[in-house]
Design an enzyme around this catalytic site. Structure first.
Site, PDB file in Angstrom:
ATOM      1  N   LYS A  24      -2.689   9.158   9.257  1.00  0.00           N
ATOM      2  CA  LYS A  24      -1.431   9.632   9.865  1.00  0.00           C
ATOM      3  C   LYS A  24      -1.112  11.038   9.390  1.00  0.00           C
ATOM      4  CE  LYS A  24      -0.365   6.019  12.322  1.00  0.00           C
ATOM      5  NZ  LYS A  24      -0.482   6.154  13.783  1.00  0.00           N
ATOM      6  N   ARG A  25      -2.132  11.741   8.942  1.00  0.00           N
ATOM      7  CA  ARG A  25      -1.983  13.137   8.475  1.00  0.00           C
ATOM      8  C   ARG A  25      -0.935  13.237   7.366  1.00  0.00           C
ATOM      9  NH1 ARG A  25      -5.984  12.052  11.174  1.00  0.00           N
ATOM     10  NH2 ARG A  25      -6.648  13.348  12.934  1.00  0.00           N
ATOM     11  N   ALA A  61       2.000  16.088   7.533  1.00  0.00           N
ATOM     12  CA  ALA A  61       2.542  16.290   8.888  1.00  0.00           C
ATOM     13  C   ALA A  61       4.041  16.063   8.961  1.00  0.00           C
ATOM     14  CB  ALA A  61       1.826  15.363   9.864  1.00  0.00           C
ATOM     15  N   LEU A  63       7.858  14.262   8.431  1.00  0.00           N
ATOM     16  CA  LEU A  63       8.459  12.939   8.631  1.00  0.00           C
ATOM     17  C   LEU A  63       7.591  12.086   9.548  1.00  0.00           C
ATOM     18  CD1 LEU A  63      11.080  11.157   8.434  1.00  0.00           C
ATOM     19  CD2 LEU A  63      11.802  12.288  10.555  1.00  0.00           C
ATOM     20  N   LEU A  65       7.367  10.231  12.438  1.00  0.00           N
ATOM     21  CA  LEU A  65       8.288  10.207  13.586  1.00  0.00           C
ATOM     22  C   LEU A  65       8.427   8.814  14.187  1.00  0.00           C
ATOM     23  CD1 LEU A  65       7.147  13.587  15.154  1.00  0.00           C
ATOM     24  CD2 LEU A  65       9.383  13.115  14.128  1.00  0.00           C
ATOM     25  N   GLY A 108       8.770  18.001   7.204  1.00  0.00           N
ATOM     26  CA  GLY A 108       9.026  17.463   5.872  1.00  0.00           C
ATOM     27  C   GLY A 108       7.921  17.774   4.879  1.00  0.00           C
ATOM     28  N   GLU A 111       9.001  20.863   3.490  1.00  0.00           N
ATOM     29  CA  GLU A 111      10.138  20.600   2.602  1.00  0.00           C
ATOM     30  C   GLU A 111       9.640  20.098   1.243  1.00  0.00           C
ATOM     31  OE1 GLU A 111      12.329  18.113   5.617  1.00  0.00           O
ATOM     32  OE2 GLU A 111      13.943  19.509   5.134  1.00  0.00           O
ATOM     33  N   GLU A 131      10.784  20.597  13.897  1.00  0.00           N
ATOM     34  CA  GLU A 131      12.065  19.926  14.126  1.00  0.00           C
ATOM     35  C   GLU A 131      12.800  20.546  15.311  1.00  0.00           C
ATOM     36  OE1 GLU A 131      10.891  20.840  11.219  1.00  0.00           O
ATOM     37  OE2 GLU A 131      11.480  19.462   9.613  1.00  0.00           O
ATOM     38  N   ARG A 134      11.574  19.206  18.448  1.00  0.00           N
ATOM     39  CA  ARG A 134      11.671  17.739  18.568  1.00  0.00           C
ATOM     40  C   ARG A 134      13.119  17.298  18.743  1.00  0.00           C
ATOM     41  NH1 ARG A 134       6.581  17.497  18.798  1.00  0.00           N
ATOM     42  NH2 ARG A 134       5.244  17.773  16.993  1.00  0.00           N
TER      43      ARG A 134
END
Ligand code: 1HE
Length: 258
Positions: A24-25, A61, A63, A65, A108, A111, A131, A134
Site C-alpha cells: 500500500k506504498r 503515500a 493517509l 484513503l 501524511g 507530514e 490533499e 482530493r
C-alpha cells in the site's frame, strides 16, 4: 508493542524504524499511526538516535484513503489529533530522528518526514500534497511544520496547484538537508545517526526541544531561553570532560569541509 506494519531494529545506539506496508506504498492507516506513536514512546534508554525509512519503492503515500470515507466531522477531528499526538512523539521524543527518503513522500508521508529532525533524500524522492486535489486538508501537523521548512507560499502553491517537487528542487526548497544518489539514503541516514548518537544526550535534547521553541519566541525571550539552556548544558559533567579533552588535545579538531 507489536504491529506487522512497523519493524524496529536496534543497531547499537541507533533504532531503525521501517514502515512496512509496501503493498500500500506505506499508506498510514490508524493501526500504523498508533504503531508509530508506540514505537517512539517506548524507545529504550540505550537508544541515542533513530532512523525512519519506508520498505518498498516509496517512503510513504500518506493517509490511507480507504479509511477516510467512514468518518464524520467529529471523528475527523479526533483522527487528526491522533496524528498530532503520534508525530509529537517523533518530534518531541527522546532522541533525534533522521528520515531516509525515497520515492513518494506525499501527504501524511510528508507530514511524518517534516516531524523528523534531519531528512536525507535520494534521487528518486518526490514531494507532493495531494490533499488539495482530493478535497481534503492536511491533518497530521503539516500546516504547522511544512511552512517552517519551505515557507507558506510554497506550501500554498503545492496544495492549490498539485505541484510535485523532484528530489533536487525539493532539496533546494528546504524539504531535505541532504540529497544523495539513488538507493543510498538509508546508509547516509545511518552514518548521520551514528554521529548524532555520539553527542552528549543533553545537547541533543536541547537542540530538539529548545531550538524550535526559541524560534517561536520574541528575540528577548529567545535570548533568555538560550542562556538558560546554555547554562544547563555546560554544567553537565560530560560537557566538562569533552571540553577538557579538546584542551588536552585528546579530541578531534573541526575539519575543513570538502
Ligand atoms: C493507497 C494509497 C493511499 C497507494 N491510501 N491506498 N495520498 C495520496 O493521495 C497519494 C495516493 N497514492 C499515489 O498517488 C500512488 O499510489 C503513489 C504515487 C504513492 C505510488 O504509485 P505506484 O504506482 O507505485 O502505486 P499504486 O499502484 O498507485 O498503489 C499500490 C496500491 O497501494 C494500490 O492498491 P491496490 O489494491 O490497487 O494494490 C493503491 O490504491 C494503494 N495506495 N496509496 C490508500 N494513500 C493526516 S491527513 C493526511 C492526508 C493525506 O495524506 S492525503 C494524501 C493521500
Amino acid at each position: 508493542m507489536t504491529s506487522p506494519d512497523i519493524q524496529l531494529e536496534l543497531r547499537g545506539a541507533v533504532a531503525v524504524i521501517r514502515l512496512n506496508r509496501a503493498a500500500k506504498r506505506n499508506a498510514i492507516n490508524d493501526g500504523l499511526v498508533l504503531a508509530i506513536r508506540d514505537t517512539f514512546e517506548h524507545l529504550t534508554s540505550d537508544v541515542r538516535a533513530a532512523v525512519i525509512v519506508g520498505n518498498g519503492d516509496h517512503f510513504c503515500a500518506g493517509l490511507d484513503l480507504s479509511e477516510l470515507q467512514e468518518r464524520d466531522a467529529g471523528q475527523g477531528l479526533h483522527h487528526s489529533r491522533m496524528w498530532h499526538k503520534a508525530l509529537d512523539f517523533v518530534q518531541q521524543g527522546p532522541v533525534p530522528v533522521i528520515a531516509a527518503l525515497h520515492g513518494a513522500v506525499v501527504g501524511g508521508g510528508l507530514e511524518l518526514a517534516s516531524a523528523c529532525h534531519v531528512r536525507v533524500a535520494d534521487d528518486t524522492t518526490f514531494y507532493a500534497l495531494p490533499e488539495g486535489s482530493r478535497g481534503i486538508f492536511v491533518g497530521g501537523g503539516g500546516s504547522v511544520r511544512i511552512p517552517r521548512l519551505i515557507g507558506t507560499a510554497r506550501m500554498l502553491d503545492m496544495m492549490l496547484t498539485g505541484r510535485v517537487y523532484n528530489a533536487a528542487d525539493g532539496e533546494r526548497a528546504g524539504f531535505a538537508q541532504y540529497l544523495v544518489p539513488t538507493g543510498t539514503a538509508l546508509d547516509k541516514a545511518l552514518a548521520l545517526a551514528e554521529r548524532i548518537a555520539q553527542n552528549a544526550p543533553l545537547t541533543n535534547y536541547a537542540l530538539m526541544h529548545a531550538l524550535p521553541r526559541i524560534a517561536e519566541q520574541p528575540a528577548d525571550q529567545g535570548f533568555f531561553t538560550e542562556a538558560l539552556m546554555a547554562a544547563i548544558a555546560q554544567s553537565a559533567p560530560e560537557a566538562k570532560e569533552r571540553v577538557r579533552a579538546f584542551l588536552e588535545k585528546r579530541a578531534d579538531k573541526v575539519q575543513r569541509a570538502d
